[in-house]
Design a protein around this motif. Sequence first.
Motif, PDB file in Angstrom:
ATOM      1  N   TYR A  44       5.388   9.266  22.505  1.00  0.00           N
ATOM      2  CA  TYR A  44       6.371   8.559  21.728  1.00  0.00           C
ATOM      3  C   TYR A  44       6.452   9.099  20.284  1.00  0.00           C
ATOM      4  O   TYR A  44       5.534   9.129  19.567  1.00  0.00           O
ATOM      5  CB  TYR A  44       6.119   7.155  21.637  1.00  0.00           C
ATOM      6  CG  TYR A  44       5.845   6.334  22.877  1.00  0.00           C
ATOM      7  CD1 TYR A  44       6.895   5.896  23.879  1.00  0.00           C
ATOM      8  CD2 TYR A  44       4.422   6.333  23.680  1.00  0.00           C
ATOM      9  CE1 TYR A  44       6.566   5.339  25.344  1.00  0.00           C
ATOM     10  CE2 TYR A  44       4.219   5.685  24.790  1.00  0.00           C
ATOM     11  CZ  TYR A  44       5.188   5.578  25.657  1.00  0.00           C
ATOM     12  OH  TYR A  44       5.090   4.995  26.861  1.00  0.00           O
ATOM     13  N   GLY A  45       7.567   9.306  19.733  1.00  0.00           N
ATOM     14  CA  GLY A  45       7.720   9.550  18.329  1.00  0.00           C
ATOM     15  C   GLY A  45       7.864  10.927  18.021  1.00  0.00           C
ATOM     16  O   GLY A  45       8.150  11.131  16.689  1.00  0.00           O
ATOM     17  N   ASP A  75       8.691   4.325  13.710  1.00  0.00           N
ATOM     18  CA  ASP A  75       8.851   5.275  14.978  1.00  0.00           C
ATOM     19  C   ASP A  75       8.046   6.520  14.820  1.00  0.00           C
ATOM     20  O   ASP A  75       8.493   7.734  14.714  1.00  0.00           O
ATOM     21  CB  ASP A  75      10.175   5.415  15.437  1.00  0.00           C
ATOM     22  CG  ASP A  75      10.114   5.979  16.767  1.00  0.00           C
ATOM     23  OD1 ASP A  75       9.277   5.669  17.470  1.00  0.00           O
ATOM     24  OD2 ASP A  75      11.167   6.620  17.299  1.00  0.00           O
ATOM     25  N   VAL A  76       6.596   6.300  14.462  1.00  0.00           N
ATOM     26  CA  VAL A  76       5.950   7.401  14.053  1.00  0.00           C
ATOM     27  C   VAL A  76       5.488   8.036  15.533  1.00  0.00           C
ATOM     28  O   VAL A  76       5.434   7.359  16.588  1.00  0.00           O
ATOM     29  CB  VAL A  76       4.598   7.234  13.371  1.00  0.00           C
ATOM     30  CG1 VAL A  76       5.308   6.572  11.925  1.00  0.00           C
ATOM     31  CG2 VAL A  76       3.777   6.007  13.990  1.00  0.00           C
ATOM     32  N   PRO A  81       3.186   2.737  23.238  1.00  0.00           N
ATOM     33  CA  PRO A  81       4.468   2.535  23.412  1.00  0.00           C
ATOM     34  C   PRO A  81       5.185   1.660  22.333  1.00  0.00           C
ATOM     35  O   PRO A  81       6.212   1.851  21.870  1.00  0.00           O
ATOM     36  CB  PRO A  81       4.774   1.798  24.671  1.00  0.00           C
ATOM     37  CG  PRO A  81       3.559   1.097  25.067  1.00  0.00           C
ATOM     38  CD  PRO A  81       2.533   1.921  24.559  1.00  0.00           C
ATOM     39  N   ARG A  82       4.229   0.899  21.380  1.00  0.00           N
ATOM     40  CA  ARG A  82       4.653   0.017  20.682  1.00  0.00           C
ATOM     41  C   ARG A  82       4.235   0.583  19.289  1.00  0.00           C
ATOM     42  O   ARG A  82       2.986   1.107  19.152  1.00  0.00           O
ATOM     43  CB  ARG A  82       4.198  -1.435  20.801  1.00  0.00           C
ATOM     44  CG  ARG A  82       4.796  -2.196  21.903  1.00  0.00           C
ATOM     45  CD  ARG A  82       4.086  -3.275  22.189  1.00  0.00           C
ATOM     46  NE  ARG A  82       2.796  -3.209  22.568  1.00  0.00           N
ATOM     47  CZ  ARG A  82       2.457  -2.682  23.790  1.00  0.00           C
ATOM     48  NH1 ARG A  82       3.271  -2.452  24.851  1.00  0.00           N
ATOM     49  NH2 ARG A  82       1.238  -2.472  24.163  1.00  0.00           N
ATOM     50  N   GLU A 312       3.699  13.534   7.834  1.00  0.00           N
ATOM     51  CA  GLU A 312       3.407  13.938   8.968  1.00  0.00           C
ATOM     52  C   GLU A 312       2.150  12.865   9.654  1.00  0.00           C
ATOM     53  O   GLU A 312       1.391  12.522   8.755  1.00  0.00           O
ATOM     54  CB  GLU A 312       2.773  15.467   9.044  1.00  0.00           C
ATOM     55  CG  GLU A 312       3.952  16.379   8.666  1.00  0.00           C
ATOM     56  CD  GLU A 312       3.493  17.903   8.773  1.00  0.00           C
ATOM     57  OE1 GLU A 312       4.256  18.712   9.085  1.00  0.00           O
ATOM     58  OE2 GLU A 312       2.219  18.156   8.568  1.00  0.00           O
ATOM     59  N   ALA A 313       2.226  12.838  11.013  1.00  0.00           N
ATOM     60  CA  ALA A 313       1.399  11.885  11.518  1.00  0.00           C
ATOM     61  C   ALA A 313       0.108  12.901  11.994  1.00  0.00           C
ATOM     62  O   ALA A 313       0.121  13.918  12.412  1.00  0.00           O
ATOM     63  CB  ALA A 313       2.038  11.259  12.761  1.00  0.00           C
ATOM     64  N   VAL A 314      -1.071  11.972  11.962  1.00  0.00           N
ATOM     65  CA  VAL A 314      -2.344  12.711  12.417  1.00  0.00           C
ATOM     66  C   VAL A 314      -2.934  11.531  13.578  1.00  0.00           C
ATOM     67  O   VAL A 314      -3.067  10.266  13.231  1.00  0.00           O
ATOM     68  CB  VAL A 314      -3.308  12.784  11.250  1.00  0.00           C
ATOM     69  CG1 VAL A 314      -4.678  13.042  11.915  1.00  0.00           C
ATOM     70  CG2 VAL A 314      -2.576  13.623  10.314  1.00  0.00           C
TER      71      VAL A 314
END
Length: 404
Positions: A44-45, A75-76, A81-82, A312-314
């Motif tokens: 997701y995301g 919405d990372v 799903p959440r 950025e996401a980790v």
Amino acid sequence: MTCPHAAAGAVRTYPFGDRVDLELDPAYAELRKTEPVVRVRMPYGGEAWLLTRHADVKKASADPRLSMHAGADRDVPRAAPRALDSVGLMGMPPEAHARLRRLVSRAFTARRVAGLRPRIAEITHGLIDSLVADGGPADLVQRLALPLPTAVICEMLGIPHDDRHIFRAFTEALMSASRHTEEEVAAAAEEYADYLRGYVAKRREQPEDDLLSALIEAQDEGGQLSGNELLMLVGGMLIGGHETTAGQLAGQIALLLGGDRTHWEELCARPALVPSAVEELLRIVPLWSSVGPSRVATEDIEIGGVTIRAGEAVVYSLASANRDEDVFEDAGSLVLDRAANPHLAFGQGPHFCLGAPLARAELQCALEALTTRLPTLRLAVPEGELAWHEGMLVRGLVELPVTW
């Protein structure tokens, strides 16, 4: 699915496989050697950075520039799903998170848990008494792994054990990756919140010597908690205080009883090994089906020689970090008397598991009681026939049939 053996630098699709049992996908071991900080496409995301080595995961866990709060309600890229809720403890701003942790941390100190240990042992032996009286085969998930931590956290908080079906329903919905619809999750959350509001009001009128009454006092007299924060803390402790420990205990017993039972027999012969065995089992038994909540970089940061840009996401795999060959000798094997064991099963840094001392005590009491009272305990079905929950964020057995 993108091949886990794709060329270095390629974006891989994550997770690499659909393992829900005690095994890890071999892609983790490969990545630790060849590309420990790797770009992945999350379910997701969008895309995130995945960390697989112990040193990198440990560093990232403690670095405030990698923030759960920064990604809350957005919405990372993520495994769940959440999106992480900013109302929950993990998604709160650092200052609020630290304040609320301080309020409840005294209930979970090693000293406080040591005082609870006789009661934990009493509950454990009572469950085993009932198990023995009814005879085998029996499901150890429903007869020990789940009721033990549930009873303990209910007593600590002052929540009636008979009401456990309410928070169990919400726990199963909340921990769902694909098993429950968003509507089902929302309905379970509303029922759970209504129950907590009603019970808090009742306990406010009739306080007792328990953690819930102490938190209500902190809200009413000290002004240290808002109403929503009180509900969030109590609700989170109920869920966190039983779900992961139950899954760990069942998984640990399944591992010990599987195969040739050598490790189980070693524990039965050497009960003094139980504390170190629990640490080793925590290292080797995976908790998350893939990874936990995502963090977002608030500024540029370098990890493992890779520059992660602000925004950025980790994500990282604790299970992979706990199998790092550079840290653990014979990392893939269960070594019950492992001397040095800096595992990361409870996390690291500001989000280190608050209930770690309690979980350790419950796991130790359960293994001590089982190995001394039921040394002939064995699986009632072949190991390969054990059923594991699917579509959940954390790993867990549907049931653990045993006999003795």
